[in-house]
Scaffold this motif. Structure first.
Motif, short mmCIF file in Angstrom:
data_model
loop_
_atom_site.label_atom_id
_atom_site.label_comp_id
_atom_site.label_asym_id
_atom_site.label_seq_id
_atom_site.Cartn_x
_atom_site.Cartn_y
_atom_site.Cartn_z
N PRO A 37 0.82 -1.22 0.00
CA PRO A 37 0.00 0.00 0.00
C PRO A 37 0.85 1.27 0.00
CG PRO A 37 -0.78 -1.57 1.65
CD PRO A 37 0.54 -2.07 1.18
N PHE A 38 0.28 2.33 -0.54
CA PHE A 38 0.89 3.65 -0.48
C PHE A 38 -0.23 4.65 -0.26
CE2 PHE A 38 3.03 7.53 -1.74
CZ PHE A 38 4.34 7.31 -1.31
N GLU A 39 0.00 5.60 0.63
CA GLU A 39 -1.05 6.57 0.97
C GLU A 39 -1.32 7.48 -0.24
OE1 GLU A 39 -3.90 7.76 3.72
OE2 GLU A 39 -2.46 6.10 3.78
N PRO A 40 -2.57 7.60 -0.65
CA PRO A 40 -2.89 8.46 -1.80
C PRO A 40 -2.64 9.92 -1.48
CG PRO A 40 -4.90 7.80 -0.69
CD PRO A 40 -3.78 7.02 -0.05
N PHE A 41 -2.36 10.71 -2.53
CA PHE A 41 -2.07 12.12 -2.28
C PHE A 41 -2.29 12.95 -3.54
CE2 PHE A 41 1.82 10.37 -3.98
CZ PHE A 41 2.43 11.41 -4.69
N HIS A 42 -2.39 14.26 -3.33
CA HIS A 42 -2.51 15.21 -4.43
C HIS A 42 -1.12 15.49 -4.98
CE1 HIS A 42 -2.93 19.64 -5.74
NE2 HIS A 42 -3.36 18.87 -6.73
N MET A 43 -0.93 15.29 -6.30
CA MET A 43 0.39 15.47 -6.90
C MET A 43 0.60 16.89 -7.40
SD MET A 43 0.82 11.90 -9.05
CE MET A 43 2.60 11.78 -8.84
N ILE A 44 -0.22 17.28 -8.36
CA ILE A 44 -0.09 18.60 -8.97
C ILE A 44 -1.36 18.89 -9.77
CG2 ILE A 44 1.04 17.70 -11.06
CD1 ILE A 44 2.75 20.30 -11.06
N GLY A 45 -1.78 20.15 -9.77
CA GLY A 45 -2.97 20.51 -10.54
C GLY A 45 -4.17 19.67 -10.12
N THR A 52 -0.17 1.89 -5.81
CA THR A 52 0.54 1.18 -4.76
C THR A 52 1.97 1.70 -4.66
OG1 THR A 52 1.45 -0.59 -6.16
CG2 THR A 52 -0.82 -0.86 -5.40
N ASP A 53 2.77 1.06 -3.83
CA ASP A 53 4.17 1.46 -3.69
C ASP A 53 4.98 1.12 -4.94
OD1 ASP A 53 6.32 2.52 -2.07
OD2 ASP A 53 7.06 0.47 -1.87
N GLY A 54 4.46 0.22 -5.77
CA GLY A 54 5.22 -0.22 -6.93
C GLY A 54 4.55 -0.08 -8.27
N MET A 79 -7.69 -2.02 -2.93
CA MET A 79 -6.83 -0.98 -2.38
C MET A 79 -6.96 0.31 -3.17
SD MET A 79 -2.66 -1.05 -2.07
CE MET A 79 -2.70 -2.79 -1.61
N ILE A 80 -7.01 0.21 -4.48
CA ILE A 80 -7.15 1.40 -5.32
C ILE A 80 -8.49 2.08 -5.07
CG2 ILE A 80 -7.40 2.18 -7.71
CD1 ILE A 80 -5.35 -0.02 -8.44
N LYS A 81 -9.53 1.29 -4.97
CA LYS A 81 -10.85 1.86 -4.70
C LYS A 81 -10.87 2.56 -3.33
CE LYS A 81 -13.23 -1.95 -5.82
NZ LYS A 81 -14.40 -2.82 -6.13
#
Length: 295
Positions: A37-45, A52-54, A79-81
């Protein structure tokens, strides 16, 4: 680029038979990271990371709904959902699902999410039969590389556009990694500036055969034309199908309020493609030598 180099090395070893002897062996090496897992986040725009982590998966927020870019392995679909929901988005608001390429690690959740949302699936025209057959080109009967087949609603070629609300994405045919490998370009707002973003499909050799009985006819020429095309692009933000393509984790750690967005790196695309091209030449030479030795 150290992580990228390690990944390219692993893929080279697999492709030349120097280390992993089967697809199962290779998958055993990479699946753990691909499903971490990887915590979702706002990237840009209006772009958000929900992968995921990979394996990279993106949500693009528009004035008329959401666009989902790729999925991951089938076991990561839940996980994506969940990641989409964590960001406050509704799965039902996904209107389009865009695919960069028809490989199992980026298509595993397409059928499930398409069924749940009713979204239209858009992909490169030369990848349409792969997606609708659920197989890897040149290795159609290998169940280790198979994925749930899914209907493509719209097949795109170079320059085609997907419009939703205030957002437009332009398709660029970048074949090689897959026959219909499609990179997607869009513009985002970064403060008061416009930034050109490229979701680069991929340019690694990975599991592809380049000589003898190649993964598909014309694959070597496709790779070379893609490298030339992408090197000529003027892009501010490079994104890709795996986080190591653009150092996602390190850039995420650098993000701070009021600081320049670390994902803005105009010179990164050309540098990355140069690395890919060098690796391609090495793998082509190794595969050619191995073929000659076997004859």
């Amino acid at each position: 680029m150290r992580t990228l180099a390690a990944v390219l090395c692993a893929l080279t070893l697999f492709a030349t038979g120097a280390q992993a002897q089967t697809v199962k062996d290779f998958l055993a090496q990479v699946t753990k990271k691909w499903t971490t897992p990887f915590e979702p986040f706002h990237m840009i725009g209006n772009i958000y990371y929900v992968g995921t982590d990979g394996i990279a998966v993106y949500i693009i927020k528009t004035s008329q709904g959401l666009i989902l870019m790729d999925t991951a392995l089938p076991q990561s679909t839940g996980m994506i959902k969940d990641n989409i929901a964590k960001l406050g988005f509704k799965l039902s608001d996904i209107k389009y699902i865009l695919n960069t390429h028809a490989h199992f690690d980026h298509t595993g959740g397409l059928a499930e999410i398409k069924k749940e949302t009713g979204a239209q699936l858009v992909a490169g025209e030369r990848d349409k039969p792969l997606l609708e057959g659920g197989y890897y080109p040149g290795d159609e009967k290998n169940s280790d590389l198979a994925f749930p087949a899914v209907k493509v609603d719209r097949a795109v070629k170079e320059g085609d556009k997907v419009n939703l609300g205030d957002t437009t994405l332009i398709a660029h045919a970048t074949p090689g990694h897959s026959p219909g490998c499609t990179s997607w370009e869009m513009t985002v707002k970064d403060g008061n500036q416009n930034r050109d973003v490229l979701f680069f499909c991929s340019g690694t050799v990975a599991l592809n055969k380049l000589v003898g009985h190649p993964t598909y006819a014309g694959i070597v020429d496709d790779y070379r034309s893609t490298y030339a095309k992408v090197k000529a692009m003027k892009i501010d933000v490079l994104l890709g199908p795996h986080p190591e393509v653009y150092g996602m984790q390190a850039k995420r750690a650098q993000m701070k309020d009021g600081a320049p967005n670390p994902f803005v790196k105009p010179d990164e695309l050309a540098s990355y493609v140069a690395t890919l091209e060098q690796d391609f030449d090495k793998q082509l030479a190794k595969q050619t030598a191995a073929l000659q030795k076997s004859n």
